[in-house]
Write a protein that holds these residues in place. Structure first.
Motif, PDB file in Angstrom:
ATOM      1  N   ASP A  40      -7.391  -5.195   1.851  1.00 18.01           N
ATOM      2  CA  ASP A  40      -6.225  -5.466   2.678  1.00 18.01           C
ATOM      3  C   ASP A  40      -6.272  -4.509   3.869  1.00 18.01           C
ATOM      4  O   ASP A  40      -7.004  -3.530   3.859  1.00 18.01           O
ATOM      5  CB  ASP A  40      -4.959  -5.239   1.852  1.00 18.01           C
ATOM      6  N   THR A  41      -5.461  -4.762   4.868  1.00 19.65           N
ATOM      7  CA  THR A  41      -5.403  -3.911   6.048  1.00 19.65           C
ATOM      8  C   THR A  41      -4.273  -2.901   5.905  1.00 19.65           C
ATOM      9  O   THR A  41      -3.176  -3.265   5.492  1.00 19.65           O
ATOM     10  CB  THR A  41      -5.186  -4.756   7.316  1.00 19.65           C
ATOM     11  N   VAL A  42      -4.566  -1.641   6.214  1.00 19.12           N
ATOM     12  CA  VAL A  42      -3.544  -0.598   6.257  1.00 19.12           C
ATOM     13  C   VAL A  42      -3.534   0.008   7.648  1.00 19.12           C
ATOM     14  O   VAL A  42      -4.555   0.036   8.330  1.00 19.12           O
ATOM     15  CB  VAL A  42      -3.784   0.512   5.202  1.00 19.12           C
ATOM     16  N   SER A  43      -2.362   0.476   8.061  1.00 19.72           N
ATOM     17  CA  SER A  43      -2.218   1.117   9.370  1.00 19.72           C
ATOM     18  C   SER A  43      -1.930   2.591   9.176  1.00 19.72           C
ATOM     19  O   SER A  43      -1.321   2.993   8.186  1.00 19.72           O
ATOM     20  CB  SER A  43      -1.057   0.484  10.148  1.00 19.72           C
ATOM     21  N   GLY A  44      -2.369   3.379  10.109  1.00 19.31           N
ATOM     22  CA  GLY A  44      -2.105   4.811  10.054  1.00 19.31           C
ATOM     23  C   GLY A  44      -2.576   5.477  11.330  1.00 19.31           C
ATOM     24  O   GLY A  44      -3.036   4.820  12.258  1.00 19.31           O
ATOM     25  N   LYS A  45      -2.455   6.793  11.363  1.00 20.61           N
ATOM     26  CA  LYS A  45      -2.849   7.561  12.543  1.00 20.61           C
ATOM     27  C   LYS A  45      -4.183   8.245  12.303  1.00 20.61           C
ATOM     28  O   LYS A  45      -4.430   8.803  11.253  1.00 20.61           O
ATOM     29  CB  LYS A  45      -1.790   8.615  12.851  1.00 20.61           C
ATOM     30  N   ARG A  46      -5.024   8.182  13.299  1.00 19.67           N
ATOM     31  CA  ARG A  46      -6.258   8.960  13.337  1.00 19.67           C
ATOM     32  C   ARG A  46      -6.212   9.707  14.661  1.00 19.67           C
ATOM     33  O   ARG A  46      -6.364   9.107  15.714  1.00 19.67           O
ATOM     34  CB  ARG A  46      -7.484   8.075  13.245  1.00 19.67           C
ATOM     35  N   GLY A  47      -5.965  11.011  14.586  1.00 17.43           N
ATOM     36  CA  GLY A  47      -5.718  11.772  15.806  1.00 17.43           C
ATOM     37  C   GLY A  47      -4.398  11.309  16.395  1.00 17.43           C
ATOM     38  O   GLY A  47      -3.379  11.265  15.707  1.00 17.43           O
ATOM     39  N   ASP A  48      -4.416  10.912  17.661  1.00 25.24           N
ATOM     40  CA  ASP A  48      -3.208  10.400  18.311  1.00 25.24           C
ATOM     41  C   ASP A  48      -3.164   8.882  18.323  1.00 25.24           C
ATOM     42  O   ASP A  48      -2.211   8.294  18.817  1.00 25.24           O
ATOM     43  CB  ASP A  48      -3.135  10.911  19.760  1.00 25.24           C
ATOM     44  N   ALA A  49      -4.193   8.238  17.806  1.00 25.42           N
ATOM     45  CA  ALA A  49      -4.286   6.775  17.884  1.00 25.42           C
ATOM     46  C   ALA A  49      -3.765   6.116  16.610  1.00 25.42           C
ATOM     47  O   ALA A  49      -3.990   6.604  15.503  1.00 25.42           O
ATOM     48  CB  ALA A  49      -5.734   6.364  18.118  1.00 25.42           C
ATOM     49  N   GLU A  50      -3.095   5.000  16.784  1.00 26.83           N
ATOM     50  CA  GLU A  50      -2.680   4.150  15.665  1.00 26.83           C
ATOM     51  C   GLU A  50      -3.850   3.218  15.363  1.00 26.83           C
ATOM     52  O   GLU A  50      -4.353   2.536  16.260  1.00 26.83           O
ATOM     53  CB  GLU A  50      -1.440   3.341  16.064  1.00 26.83           C
ATOM     54  N   GLY A  64      -1.213  -9.592 -11.141  1.00 31.34           N
ATOM     55  CA  GLY A  64      -1.162  -8.722  -9.968  1.00 31.34           C
ATOM     56  C   GLY A  64      -0.460  -7.397 -10.215  1.00 31.34           C
ATOM     57  O   GLY A  64      -0.217  -6.641  -9.274  1.00 31.34           O
ATOM     58  N   SER A  65      -0.157  -7.081 -11.465  1.00 36.51           N
ATOM     59  CA  SER A  65       0.560  -5.840 -11.761  1.00 36.51           C
ATOM     60  C   SER A  65      -0.385  -4.639 -11.754  1.00 36.51           C
ATOM     61  O   SER A  65      -1.602  -4.788 -11.772  1.00 36.51           O
ATOM     62  CB  SER A  65       1.238  -5.946 -13.130  1.00 36.51           C
ATOM     63  N   GLY A  66       0.202  -3.459 -11.729  1.00 35.57           N
ATOM     64  CA  GLY A  66      -0.567  -2.222 -11.828  1.00 35.57           C
ATOM     65  C   GLY A  66      -1.402  -1.901 -10.608  1.00 35.57           C
ATOM     66  O   GLY A  66      -2.449  -1.276 -10.734  1.00 35.57           O
ATOM     67  N   ALA A  67      -0.960  -2.296  -9.421  1.00 30.61           N
ATOM     68  CA  ALA A  67      -1.744  -2.066  -8.202  1.00 30.61           C
ATOM     69  C   ALA A  67      -1.964  -0.570  -7.969  1.00 30.61           C
ATOM     70  O   ALA A  67      -1.032   0.222  -8.011  1.00 30.61           O
ATOM     71  CB  ALA A  67      -1.046  -2.690  -7.000  1.00 30.61           C
ATOM     72  N   ARG A  68      -3.246  -0.210  -7.782  1.00 31.37           N
ATOM     73  CA  ARG A  68      -3.627   1.160  -7.457  1.00 31.37           C
ATOM     74  C   ARG A  68      -4.599   1.129  -6.294  1.00 31.37           C
ATOM     75  O   ARG A  68      -5.455   0.254  -6.225  1.00 31.37           O
ATOM     76  CB  ARG A  68      -4.316   1.841  -8.637  1.00 31.37           C
ATOM     77  N   ARG A  69      -4.492   2.083  -5.406  1.00 28.75           N
ATOM     78  CA  ARG A  69      -5.426   2.188  -4.291  1.00 28.75           C
ATOM     79  C   ARG A  69      -6.757   2.695  -4.816  1.00 28.75           C
ATOM     80  O   ARG A  69      -6.822   3.648  -5.598  1.00 28.75           O
ATOM     81  CB  ARG A  69      -4.853   3.145  -3.240  1.00 28.75           C
ATOM     82  N   LEU A  70      -7.830   2.050  -4.425  1.00 25.42           N
ATOM     83  CA  LEU A  70      -9.193   2.447  -4.766  1.00 25.42           C
ATOM     84  C   LEU A  70      -9.749   3.150  -3.532  1.00 25.42           C
ATOM     85  O   LEU A  70     -10.110   2.495  -2.550  1.00 25.42           O
ATOM     86  CB  LEU A  70     -10.023   1.219  -5.124  1.00 25.42           C
ATOM     87  N   THR A  71      -9.771   4.488  -3.548  1.00 26.77           N
ATOM     88  CA  THR A  71     -10.149   5.218  -2.342  1.00 26.77           C
ATOM     89  C   THR A  71     -10.917   6.494  -2.656  1.00 26.77           C
ATOM     90  O   THR A  71     -10.699   7.122  -3.694  1.00 26.77           O
ATOM     91  CB  THR A  71      -8.905   5.561  -1.491  1.00 26.77           C
ATOM     92  N   ALA A  72     -11.804   6.845  -1.746  1.00 29.33           N
ATOM     93  CA  ALA A  72     -12.544   8.099  -1.825  1.00 29.33           C
ATOM     94  C   ALA A  72     -11.913   9.148  -0.914  1.00 29.33           C
ATOM     95  O   ALA A  72     -12.376  10.281  -0.861  1.00 29.33           O
ATOM     96  CB  ALA A  72     -14.006   7.886  -1.427  1.00 29.33           C
ATOM     97  N   CYS A  73     -10.859   8.788  -0.207  1.00 28.94           N
ATOM     98  CA  CYS A  73     -10.209   9.732   0.713  1.00 28.94           C
ATOM     99  C   CYS A  73      -8.687   9.608   0.613  1.00 28.94           C
ATOM    100  O   CYS A  73      -8.047   9.101   1.536  1.00 28.94           O
ATOM    101  CB  CYS A  73     -10.706   9.555   2.131  1.00 28.94           C
ATOM    102  N   PRO A  74      -8.097  10.034  -0.501  1.00 30.07           N
ATOM    103  CA  PRO A  74      -6.646   9.919  -0.656  1.00 30.07           C
ATOM    104  C   PRO A  74      -5.899  10.718   0.411  1.00 30.07           C
ATOM    105  O   PRO A  74      -6.336  11.791   0.805  1.00 30.07           O
ATOM    106  CB  PRO A  74      -6.385  10.482  -2.055  1.00 30.07           C
ATOM    107  N   GLY A  75      -4.799  10.142   0.875  1.00 29.00           N
ATOM    108  CA  GLY A  75      -3.976  10.814   1.867  1.00 29.00           C
ATOM    109  C   GLY A  75      -4.462  10.673   3.290  1.00 29.00           C
ATOM    110  O   GLY A  75      -3.841  11.181   4.212  1.00 29.00           O
ATOM    111  N   LYS A  76      -5.570   9.987   3.494  1.00 28.07           N
ATOM    112  CA  LYS A  76      -6.100   9.798   4.844  1.00 28.07           C
ATOM    113  C   LYS A  76      -6.339   8.315   5.092  1.00 28.07           C
ATOM    114  O   LYS A  76      -6.382   7.528   4.171  1.00 28.07           O
ATOM    115  CB  LYS A  76      -7.431  10.536   5.025  1.00 28.07           C
ATOM    116  N   ILE A  77      -6.528   7.969   6.339  1.00 28.24           N
ATOM    117  CA  ILE A  77      -6.913   6.605   6.710  1.00 28.24           C
ATOM    118  C   ILE A  77      -8.434   6.580   6.819  1.00 28.24           C
ATOM    119  O   ILE A  77      -9.032   7.348   7.566  1.00 28.24           O
ATOM    120  CB  ILE A  77      -6.290   6.195   8.067  1.00 28.24           C
ATOM    121  N   CYS A  78      -9.055   5.734   6.025  1.00 23.83           N
ATOM    122  CA  CYS A  78     -10.496   5.541   6.134  1.00 23.83           C
ATOM    123  C   CYS A  78     -10.803   4.077   5.839  1.00 23.83           C
ATOM    124  O   CYS A  78     -10.018   3.389   5.202  1.00 23.83           O
ATOM    125  CB  CYS A  78     -11.266   6.474   5.205  1.00 23.83           C
ATOM    126  N   ASP A  79     -11.912   3.616   6.342  1.00 21.13           N
ATOM    127  CA  ASP A  79     -12.311   2.226   6.195  1.00 21.13           C
ATOM    128  C   ASP A  79     -13.045   2.063   4.866  1.00 21.13           C
ATOM    129  O   ASP A  79     -14.091   2.678   4.663  1.00 21.13           O
ATOM    130  CB  ASP A  79     -13.213   1.846   7.371  1.00 21.13           C
TER     131      ASP A  79
END
Length: 170
Positions: A40-50, A64-79
């Motif tokens: 899915d697409t998420v929005s956030g800030k990287r530096g001063d850019a959205e 569809g229950s139990g949704a968890r983010r699958l990420t290697a960089c929690p708390g940050k915006i990464c692709d």
């Protein structure tokens, strides 16, 4: 006049139905069919850019229950994208970006979703795939290339002093 009102009501219902549809970037079903990873697409800030980046989520396939983010960089915006299940369904390989926005391969181990980045490369990489025995992960990699070469993303034409540079995809 009543025909026009009925038609307007049908159009309104159709537009409401279209608004409720959510477009997903990718879907990967676990080998046993019990769990889904979707992009899915998420929005956030990287530096001063959205910025908008792709994110991966893991959910129960039945409801569809139990949704968890699958990420290697929690708390940050990464692709993060290109999820691939291991044959036994206990691990998920995916592409993530590191602190310098360089694509890397990460592996998530289930059920607790412990994530580890397994590559440290420079150059575009994509499409992780598991071996049939689940012991190795293969992926496309262009060592040192400035971006992923391909028909929809050609490299810039040489200008000035010309030289030959080959970016091999492995």
């Amino acid at each position: 006049a009543s025909g026009f009102t009925a038609q307007a009501g049908k159009i309104g219902a159709a537009l409401d139905a279209l608004k409720s549809v959510h477009s997903l970037l990718e879907v990967a079903l676990s080998p046993d069919g019990s769990t889904v990873v979707y992009g899915d697409t998420v929005s956030g800030k990287r530096g001063d850019a959205e910025v908008d980046e792709s994110a991966l989520w893991i959910v129960n396939a039945r409801d569809g229950s139990g949704a968890r983010r699958l990420t290697a960089c929690p708390g940050k915006i990464c692709d993060e994208r290109a999820a691939a299940w291991s044959p036994d369904g206990k691990q998920i390989a995916f592409v993530t970006t590191d602190e310098s926005d360089q694509p890397q391969i990460a592996i998530a181990t289930l059920p607790d979703v412990q994530v580890a980045i397994i590559t440290r490369v420079h150059g575009p990489l994509d499409t992780p795939r598991w071996s049939t025995d689940g012991r190795r992960v293969a992926f496309l990699y262009s060592a040192g290339a400035p971006k992923t070469p391909g028909p929809l993303n050609p490299l810039a034409r040489d200008a000035g002093v010309l030289s030959e540079t080959f970016y091999e995809q492995r």
